[in-house]
Write an enzyme that holds these catalytic residues in place. Structure first.
Site, PDB file in Angstrom:
ATOM      1  N   SER A 146      70.227  27.571  44.002  1.00 37.94           N
ATOM      2  CA  SER A 146      69.840  26.684  45.110  1.00 37.94           C
ATOM      3  C   SER A 146      70.904  26.737  46.196  1.00 37.94           C
ATOM      4  CB  SER A 146      69.729  25.243  44.601  1.00 37.94           C
ATOM      5  OG  SER A 146      69.562  24.347  45.681  1.00 37.94           O
ATOM      6  N   TYR A 171      73.356  18.142  40.118  1.00 34.01           N
ATOM      7  CA  TYR A 171      72.511  19.281  40.513  1.00 34.01           C
ATOM      8  C   TYR A 171      73.348  20.359  41.216  1.00 34.01           C
ATOM      9  CZ  TYR A 171      68.434  21.841  42.265  1.00 34.01           C
ATOM     10  OH  TYR A 171      67.498  22.826  42.539  1.00 34.01           O
TER      11      TYR A 171
HETATM   12  N1  LIG Z   1      61.647  23.152  44.808  1.00 34.24           N
HETATM   13  C1  LIG Z   1      62.774  23.297  45.463  1.00 34.24           C
HETATM   14  O1  LIG Z   1      62.936  22.828  46.606  1.00 34.24           O
HETATM   15  C2  LIG Z   1      63.905  24.083  44.854  1.00 34.24           C
HETATM   16  C3  LIG Z   1      65.007  24.384  45.678  1.00 34.24           C
HETATM   17  C4  LIG Z   1      66.067  25.095  45.144  1.00 34.24           C
HETATM   18  C5  LIG Z   1      66.025  25.524  43.833  1.00 34.24           C
HETATM   19  N2  LIG Z   1      64.951  25.214  43.052  1.00 34.24           N
HETATM   20  C6  LIG Z   1      64.969  25.672  41.667  1.00 34.24           C
HETATM   21  O2  LIG Z   1      63.810  26.430  41.407  1.00 34.24           O
HETATM   22  C7  LIG Z   1      63.485  26.322  40.019  1.00 34.24           C
HETATM   23  C8  LIG Z   1      62.024  25.956  39.887  1.00 34.24           C
HETATM   24  O3  LIG Z   1      61.832  24.690  40.478  1.00 34.24           O
HETATM   25  P1  LIG Z   1      60.430  24.158  41.013  1.00 34.24           P
HETATM   26  O4  LIG Z   1      60.709  23.458  42.278  1.00 34.24           O
HETATM   27  O5  LIG Z   1      59.407  25.218  40.945  1.00 34.24           O
HETATM   28  O6  LIG Z   1      60.173  23.019  39.910  1.00 34.24           O
HETATM   29  P2  LIG Z   1      58.901  22.607  39.047  1.00 34.24           P
HETATM   30  O7  LIG Z   1      57.629  22.819  39.802  1.00 34.24           O
HETATM   31  O8  LIG Z   1      59.217  21.266  38.512  1.00 34.24           O
HETATM   32  O9  LIG Z   1      58.884  23.701  37.870  1.00 34.24           O
HETATM   33  C9  LIG Z   1      59.831  23.705  36.865  1.00 34.24           C
HETATM   34  C10 LIG Z   1      59.344  24.610  35.768  1.00 34.24           C
HETATM   35  O10 LIG Z   1      60.368  24.695  34.785  1.00 34.24           O
HETATM   36  C11 LIG Z   1      59.857  24.257  33.530  1.00 34.24           C
HETATM   37  N3  LIG Z   1      60.931  23.609  32.806  1.00 34.24           N
HETATM   38  C12 LIG Z   1      61.668  22.523  33.151  1.00 34.24           C
HETATM   39  N4  LIG Z   1      62.544  22.229  32.193  1.00 34.24           N
HETATM   40  C13 LIG Z   1      62.366  23.155  31.218  1.00 34.24           C
HETATM   41  C14 LIG Z   1      62.960  23.359  29.946  1.00 34.24           C
HETATM   42  N5  LIG Z   1      63.914  22.543  29.473  1.00 34.24           N
HETATM   43  N6  LIG Z   1      62.545  24.402  29.216  1.00 34.24           N
HETATM   44  C15 LIG Z   1      61.581  25.232  29.672  1.00 34.24           C
HETATM   45  N7  LIG Z   1      60.974  25.080  30.848  1.00 34.24           N
HETATM   46  C16 LIG Z   1      61.359  24.033  31.606  1.00 34.24           C
HETATM   47  C17 LIG Z   1      58.687  23.332  33.884  1.00 34.24           C
HETATM   48  O11 LIG Z   1      57.744  23.210  32.836  1.00 34.24           O
HETATM   49  P3  LIG Z   1      57.870  22.030  31.721  1.00 34.24           P
HETATM   50  O12 LIG Z   1      58.243  20.790  32.465  1.00 34.24           O
HETATM   51  O13 LIG Z   1      56.514  21.963  31.074  1.00 34.24           O
HETATM   52  O14 LIG Z   1      58.927  22.479  30.780  1.00 34.24           O
HETATM   53  C18 LIG Z   1      58.102  24.098  35.062  1.00 34.24           C
HETATM   54  O15 LIG Z   1      57.331  25.185  34.602  1.00 34.24           O
HETATM   55  C19 LIG Z   1      64.444  25.294  39.440  1.00 34.24           C
HETATM   56  O16 LIG Z   1      65.517  25.951  38.803  1.00 34.24           O
HETATM   57  C20 LIG Z   1      64.933  24.539  40.659  1.00 34.24           C
HETATM   58  O17 LIG Z   1      66.204  23.974  40.473  1.00 34.24           O
HETATM   59  C21 LIG Z   1      63.887  24.501  43.533  1.00 34.24           C
END
Ligand SMILES: NC(=O)c1ccc[n+]([C@@H]2O[C@H](COP(=O)([O-])OP(=O)(O)OC[C@H]3O[C@@H](n4cnc5c(N)ncnc54)[C@H](OP(=O)(O)O)[C@@H]3O)[C@@H](O)[C@H]2O)c1
Length: 252
Positions: free
Chosen positions: A136, A149
């Site tokens: 991130s 975070y």
């Molecule tokens: N969205 C943003 O603005 C943003 C910005 C910077 C970085 N990111 C990073 O991008 C990545 C994806 O985020 P997203 O925004 O797409 O979030 P999201 O829609 O909440 O998706 C998270 C995914 O990870 C899975 N997950 C969470 N905890 C887990 C665990 N302990 N074991 C296995 N799977 C797990 C969730 O499924 P389950 O809950 O069913 O396990 C889901 O499939 C993350 O690393 C986040 O920090 C996101």
């Protein structure tokens, strides 16, 4: 650049799901993982015939090892491995408890690093591949209310850089993808303004473009990258004052 096989942790919603859908559409066989089986089933339906899922909580390193080995066995190779699973959360330091920090580090750092270390022997045995971490822009500096975070993402970014150096001569590419705000279930909970918010399908296209061109570090969207660049240049004494002027008295 096209990959025949890919493993994406946390591929059941958000960025991971959009990456899985985009790859599957191009003919890549994709395995996703996540904790909620119902969400995985829904995701596999959306991904189509090139997708399959393994239930796994990445917070458990032994389970990650089994999941990566099973994905390798199922796909026959692991050309692209994306350690994407992660959780978010913000809380000002005055209310922050170690109980808030432990799960964040367990999933965003231990789980992500375990995915990479479990995959490396497979990539070396097959003669190469591409390892990717979704970190991130929050990892560039300790952002206000984001101690856990920001720290988790900075740790994973640093880990990825070391892995890249170590595998430099082994035909293994290592990319650190650092998104700004992307529209996903993770950010849907945020109550603060999110500048340059980008839809997740667009983010997936940008990420795959950057990976195909071999980017080592890819921070986006570009206006957020420019903003963060400026933030990284702000001297500490000024950063403290600017960050400290955010009003958290209601929460403190
Ligand atoms: N969205 C943003 O603005 C943003 C910005 C910077 C970085 N990111 C990073 O991008 C990545 C994806 O985020 P997203 O925004 O797409 O979030 P999201 O829609 O909440 O998706 C998270 C995914 O990870 C899975 N997950 C969470 N905890 C887990 C665990 N302990 N074991 C296995 N799977 C797990 C969730 O499924 P389950 O809950 O069913 O396990 C889901 O499939 C993350 O690393 C986040 O920090 C996101």
């Amino acid at each position: 650049m096209s990959w025949k096989t890919a493993l994406i942790t946390g591929g059941s919603t958000g960025i991971g799901l959009e990456l899985a859908k985009a790859l599957a559409k191009r003919g890549t066989k994709v395995v996703i993982c996540g904790r909620r089986q119902s969400q995985l089933d829904e995701a596999v339906k959306e991904i189509g015939e090139n997708g399959s899922a393994i239930q796994c909580d990445v917070a458990d390193p032994a389970a990650v090892q089994r999941m990566v080995d099973e994905a390798h066995q199922r796909l026959g190779s692991l050309e692209l491995v994306i350690a994407n699973a992660g959780i978010g959360g913000d809380k000002p330091a005055a209310r922050l408890k170690i109980e808030d920090i432990v799960p964040m580090l367990q999933i965003n750092v231990i789980g992500a690093c375990a995915t990479i270390t479990a995959a490396i022997p497979h990539l070396l045995a097959q003669g190469g591949g591409h390892l990717v971490g979704i970190t991130s822009v929050a990892g560039y500096r300790g952002l206000p209310t984001s101690g856990a975070y920001s720290a988790s993402k900075a740790a994973f970014s640093t880990f990825l850089e070391s892995v890249r150096v170590d595998l430099f001569k082994r035909n293994v590419k290592v990319s650190d993808v650092r998104p700004g705000f992307i529209e996903t279930p993770l950010t849907a909970k945020n109550k603060f303004p999110m500048p340059f918010l980008m839809p997740a399908d667009r983010a997936a296209q940008k990420i795959l473009g950057a990976l195909a061109s071999g980017r080592r570090v890819y921070a986006f969207p570009w206006p957020m990258w420019m903003l963060i660049k400026v933030v990284t240049m702000v001297p500490g004494w000024l950063y403290d004052r600017l960050g400290g002027s955010v009003d958290f008295r209601k929460d403190a």
